[in-house]
Design a protein around this motif. Structure first.
Motif, PDB file in Angstrom:
ATOM      1  N   MET A 305       0.824  -1.204   0.000  1.00 39.91           N
ATOM      2  CA  MET A 305       0.000   0.000   0.000  1.00 39.91           C
ATOM      3  C   MET A 305       0.861   1.258   0.000  1.00 39.91           C
ATOM      4  N   ALA A 306       1.961   1.233   0.766  1.00 37.96           N
ATOM      5  CA  ALA A 306       2.863   2.395   0.804  1.00 37.96           C
ATOM      6  C   ALA A 306       3.492   2.621  -0.563  1.00 37.96           C
ATOM      7  N   GLN A 307       3.927   1.540  -1.239  1.00 35.52           N
ATOM      8  CA  GLN A 307       4.517   1.678  -2.567  1.00 35.52           C
ATOM      9  C   GLN A 307       3.510   2.249  -3.555  1.00 35.52           C
ATOM     10  N   LEU A 308       2.294   1.698  -3.537  1.00 37.83           N
ATOM     11  CA  LEU A 308       1.276   2.180  -4.465  1.00 37.83           C
ATOM     12  C   LEU A 308       0.910   3.634  -4.188  1.00 37.83           C
ATOM     13  N   THR A 309       0.784   3.956  -2.903  1.00 38.46           N
ATOM     14  CA  THR A 309       0.447   5.332  -2.552  1.00 38.46           C
ATOM     15  C   THR A 309       1.522   6.302  -3.010  1.00 38.46           C
ATOM     16  N   ARG A 310       2.784   5.916  -2.801  1.00 42.20           N
ATOM     17  CA  ARG A 310       3.900   6.778  -3.222  1.00 42.20           C
ATOM     18  C   ARG A 310       3.910   6.947  -4.742  1.00 42.20           C
ATOM     19  N   ALA A 311       3.684   5.829  -5.454  1.00 44.01           N
ATOM     20  CA  ALA A 311       3.697   5.904  -6.919  1.00 44.01           C
ATOM     21  C   ALA A 311       2.567   6.774  -7.435  1.00 44.01           C
ATOM     22  N   PHE A 312       1.343   6.583  -6.903  1.00 46.95           N
ATOM     23  CA  PHE A 312       0.213   7.371  -7.373  1.00 46.95           C
ATOM     24  C   PHE A 312       0.346   8.831  -6.970  1.00 46.95           C
ATOM     25  N   LYS A 313       0.934   9.070  -5.797  1.00 47.52           N
ATOM     26  CA  LYS A 313       1.145  10.449  -5.362  1.00 47.52           C
ATOM     27  C   LYS A 313       2.102  11.172  -6.299  1.00 47.52           C
ATOM     28  N   GLN A 314       3.187  10.478  -6.671  1.00 47.69           N
ATOM     29  CA  GLN A 314       4.144  11.089  -7.588  1.00 47.69           C
ATOM     30  C   GLN A 314       3.509  11.325  -8.955  1.00 47.69           C
ATOM     31  N   LEU A 315       2.722  10.337  -9.413  1.00 47.34           N
ATOM     32  CA  LEU A 315       2.076  10.459 -10.715  1.00 47.34           C
ATOM     33  C   LEU A 315       1.078  11.620 -10.712  1.00 47.34           C
ATOM     34  N   ALA A 316       0.293  11.721  -9.647  1.00 45.88           N
ATOM     35  CA  ALA A 316      -0.667  12.822  -9.560  1.00 45.88           C
ATOM     36  C   ALA A 316       0.031  14.169  -9.455  1.00 45.88           C
ATOM     37  N   SER A 317       1.137  14.222  -8.712  1.00 49.04           N
ATOM     38  CA  SER A 317       1.888  15.472  -8.571  1.00 49.04           C
ATOM     39  C   SER A 317       2.452  15.908  -9.903  1.00 49.04           C
ATOM     40  N   ASP A 318       3.005  14.958 -10.680  1.00 52.11           N
ATOM     41  CA  ASP A 318       3.565  15.293 -11.986  1.00 52.11           C
ATOM     42  C   ASP A 318       2.485  15.807 -12.931  1.00 52.11           C
ATOM     43  N   ARG A 319       1.284  15.184 -12.862  1.00 48.92           N
ATOM     44  CA  ARG A 319       0.204  15.619 -13.748  1.00 48.92           C
ATOM     45  C   ARG A 319      -0.244  17.034 -13.408  1.00 48.92           C
ATOM     46  N   ALA A 320      -0.207  17.376 -12.122  1.00 47.44           N
ATOM     47  CA  ALA A 320      -0.732  18.666 -11.695  1.00 47.44           C
ATOM     48  C   ALA A 320       0.271  19.799 -11.898  1.00 47.44           C
ATOM     49  N   SER A 321       1.572  19.529 -11.797  1.00 43.47           N
ATOM     50  CA  SER A 321       2.552  20.615 -11.751  1.00 43.47           C
ATOM     51  C   SER A 321       3.211  20.888 -13.092  1.00 43.47           C
ATOM     52  N   THR A 322       3.439  19.883 -13.926  1.00 43.24           N
ATOM     53  CA  THR A 322       4.184  20.008 -15.188  1.00 43.24           C
ATOM     54  C   THR A 322       5.541  20.665 -14.941  1.00 43.24           C
ATOM     55  N   GLU A 323       6.257  20.180 -13.937  1.00 43.22           N
ATOM     56  CA  GLU A 323       7.582  20.707 -13.629  1.00 43.22           C
ATOM     57  C   GLU A 323       8.650  19.774 -14.180  1.00 43.22           C
ATOM     58  N   ARG A 324       9.778  20.372 -14.452  1.00 43.30           N
ATOM     59  CA  ARG A 324      10.913  19.609 -14.965  1.00 43.30           C
ATOM     60  C   ARG A 324      11.727  19.081 -13.795  1.00 43.30           C
ATOM     61  N   ARG A 325      12.073  17.797 -13.865  1.00 38.89           N
ATOM     62  CA  ARG A 325      12.920  17.206 -12.848  1.00 38.89           C
ATOM     63  C   ARG A 325      13.640  16.002 -13.450  1.00 38.89           C
ATOM     64  N   ARG A 326      14.550  15.438 -12.687  1.00 40.46           N
ATOM     65  CA  ARG A 326      15.303  14.261 -13.120  1.00 40.46           C
ATOM     66  C   ARG A 326      14.581  13.013 -12.589  1.00 40.46           C
ATOM     67  N   PHE A 327      14.328  12.045 -13.470  1.00 37.92           N
ATOM     68  CA  PHE A 327      13.567  10.862 -13.077  1.00 37.92           C
ATOM     69  C   PHE A 327      14.000   9.673 -13.931  1.00 37.92           C
ATOM     70  N   ASP A 328      13.577   8.478 -13.472  1.00 40.10           N
ATOM     71  CA  ASP A 328      13.870   7.233 -14.183  1.00 40.10           C
ATOM     72  C   ASP A 328      12.679   6.913 -15.083  1.00 40.10           C
ATOM     73  N   LEU A 329      12.935   6.826 -16.383  1.00 40.65           N
ATOM     74  CA  LEU A 329      11.865   6.559 -17.335  1.00 40.65           C
ATOM     75  C   LEU A 329      11.245   5.190 -17.097  1.00 40.65           C
ATOM     76  N   VAL A 330      12.049   4.209 -16.681  1.00 40.83           N
ATOM     77  CA  VAL A 330      11.530   2.859 -16.443  1.00 40.83           C
ATOM     78  C   VAL A 330      10.525   2.879 -15.290  1.00 40.83           C
ATOM     79  N   GLU A 331      10.849   3.622 -14.227  1.00 36.69           N
ATOM     80  CA  GLU A 331       9.908   3.733 -13.116  1.00 36.69           C
ATOM     81  C   GLU A 331       8.624   4.443 -13.545  1.00 36.69           C
ATOM     82  N   LEU A 332       8.743   5.465 -14.396  1.00 37.00           N
ATOM     83  CA  LEU A 332       7.557   6.176 -14.864  1.00 37.00           C
ATOM     84  C   LEU A 332       6.647   5.247 -15.670  1.00 37.00           C
TER      85      LEU A 332
END
Length: 476
Positions: A305-332
């Motif tokens: 549940m913690a992993q899923l929550t963290r993943a969905f939180k990051q995904l929702a944050s990225d959708r809302a902010s459209t900010e540039r950052r360094r990330f792993d494409l495989v994880e995305l």
């Protein structure tokens, strides 16, 4: 012989004589001489050079022929060395005392003596002349006693003939140009009349166009508002998919943890009852074993549940902010695939992933995740007929030479015709009109790829051969 060192003597330009008689045929000659000294400055002799002047006169004759044959060469006494009539040349050598420019045109000769060069006209014709010094002395103000003259004369008769010819040409041109001018004036007047008519018609058309532009502008503004509303609806639909994915994925670990907790509660009640009746060792060992298993299930579920929550939180944050950052494409890609878990379980399709171990990007994960979601969702909705077992492949490659990554989303579905292929990125174009299609999914995908990611989005498809979307974007 009396000249000093560095001086030279130049003779008069005349005809060569042999044994006191003028040599035949004529040999115009110009003689120059200079004293010769040794190293001690002692006079040792004289160097004499004879120049045959026929080459000079031939060259002047060629120039004269180019200008009407009127160019002559005259010495300082007025004798011709090159004359229009060859019989007038070398009068001082042949005893023709009156064969001079000075005797035949005395007034003109006097005017030429007082100036270095000039142009004038008199009763004998039109004259052009120029003095030059064969010694090439620097002082040009010296008298003309040893200078030569280049003289050109156009006789008065020829001037009069030229004037008559020019007058006739002017009159003829005037007779031709006057009718032409009249025709041009009439044409210009007719053109002006037609231009006025066209201007009036254009004014009427301009007013109609202005009204049409106003109506068109209102229509475009209305379309822009409608487009904005539809785009916002498309984003809310994506957010709804995200929420559905969160609920579905969290449901499994929550259910497992709830069941394990319920089992532990029943075991605890059984243990308390056994304590009142007399606790047996076997019952205690069984309780400890079940407690360990239940706690392991709860801990595993909470971790998931913690992993899923963290993943969905990051995904929702990225959708809302459209900010540039360094990330792993495989994880995305993995986070995006979580959104499709409910849909894939309900359908007969599957998504095949071909990914490297890790690929770091310095980019915009929100728009990139939206692009991946739209492309995969587009394939699952449009590529396969009902009852078909389809396969969507997501492939990620690293182009190390160009410092880019390539993301391919391909399917083995029905494919598209050339007519549909040319319109898929147009706004409001959809093949599912009336069945929930807005025609904005691929349009938004193309805008995000080009405008935000600076990427290149290509599509390749043919009927019955599936479809391949290829996204090429820089690593940074």
């Amino acid at each position: 012989m009396s000249l000093g060192k560095g001086s030279f003597y130049l003779s008069r330009f005349d005809l060569n004589k042999e044994y006191g008689a003028v040599e035949q045929p004529f040999k115009p000659t110009l003689r120059s001489a200079a004293p010769v000294f040794d190293e001690a400055g002692k006079r040792r002799g004289i160097l004499v050079l004879n120049y045959r002047g026929q080459a000079l006169l031939q060259r002047l004759s060629q120039v004269s022929a180019s200008y009407g044959g009127n160019l002559t060469l005259v010495d300082h006494e007025g004798y011709w060395m090159l004359a229009v009539d060859p019989l007038d040349a070398w009068g001082f050598m042949l005893g023709k005392v009156d064969a001079t420019l000075a005797s035949r045109y005395p007034t003109s000769w006097q005017r030429m003596k007082v100036q270095n060069s000039g142009v004038f006209s008199d009763h004998s014709g039109y004259w052009a002349f120029s003095h030059f010094d064969p010694y090439q002395r620097a002082d040009k103000s010296l008298d003309t006693s040893e200078q030569w003259l280049l003289v050109s004369r156009l006789p008065s008769e020829q001037v009069q003939v030229l004037r008559v010819e020019v007058l006739w040409q002017v009159l003829l041109s005037a007779c031709v140009m006057l009718p032409l001018g009249l025709i041009v004036v009439l044409r210009l007047g007719l053109s002006e009349f037609e231009r006025n008519q066209v201007r009036e018609a254009l004014e009427v058309s301009s007013q109609a166009l202005q009204q049409s532009n106003t109506d068109l502008r209102d229509t475009v503004e209305q379309l822009q508002r409608t487009r904005g509303a539809l785009i916002q609806a498309e984003k809310l639909s994506s957010l709804g998919t995200l929420v559905a994915g969160v609920a579905h994925e969290l449901n499994t670990p929550i259910g497992a943890a709830s069941m394990a907790a319920s089992t532990l509660d029943k075991g605890n009640q059984s243990l308390q009852k056994s304590l009142g009746e007399g606790l047996q060792r076997s019952a205690l060992e069984r309780f400890i074993q079940r407690n360990d298993e239940g706690l392991a299930i709860i801990l595993k579920s909470l971790t998931r549940m913690a992993q899923l929550t963290r993943a969905f939180k990051q995904l929702a944050s990225d959708r809302a902010s459209t900010e540039r950052r360094r990330f792993d494409l495989v994880e995305l890609v993995g986070e995006v695939m979580l959104l499709f878990t409910p849909k894939l379980k309900q359908a007969n399709h599957r998504v095949q992933l071909e990914l490297p171990q890790c690929l770091m990007l310095d980019s915009y994960p929100g728009p990139l995740g939206q692009i991946l979601q739209n492309l995969i969702d587009n394939a699952l909705i449009h590529a396969f007929d009902s009852g078909m077992n389809g396969e969507v492949t997501v492939r990620v490659e690293h182009d190390q030479v160009r410092h880019e990554c390539v993301i391919e989303v391909s399917d083995n579905g029905d494919g598209m015709s050339e007519e549909v292929l040319g319109k898929i990125f147009d706004p409001f174009f959809t093949t599912r009109r009336g069945r929930g299609g807005t025609g904005l999914g691929l349009h938004i995908t193309h805008q995000l790829a080009v405008d935000i990611l600076g990427a290149e989005l290509q599509v390749c498809s043919a009927p019955g051969q599936g479809t391949q979307f290829r996204l090429r974007l820089p690593l940074a």
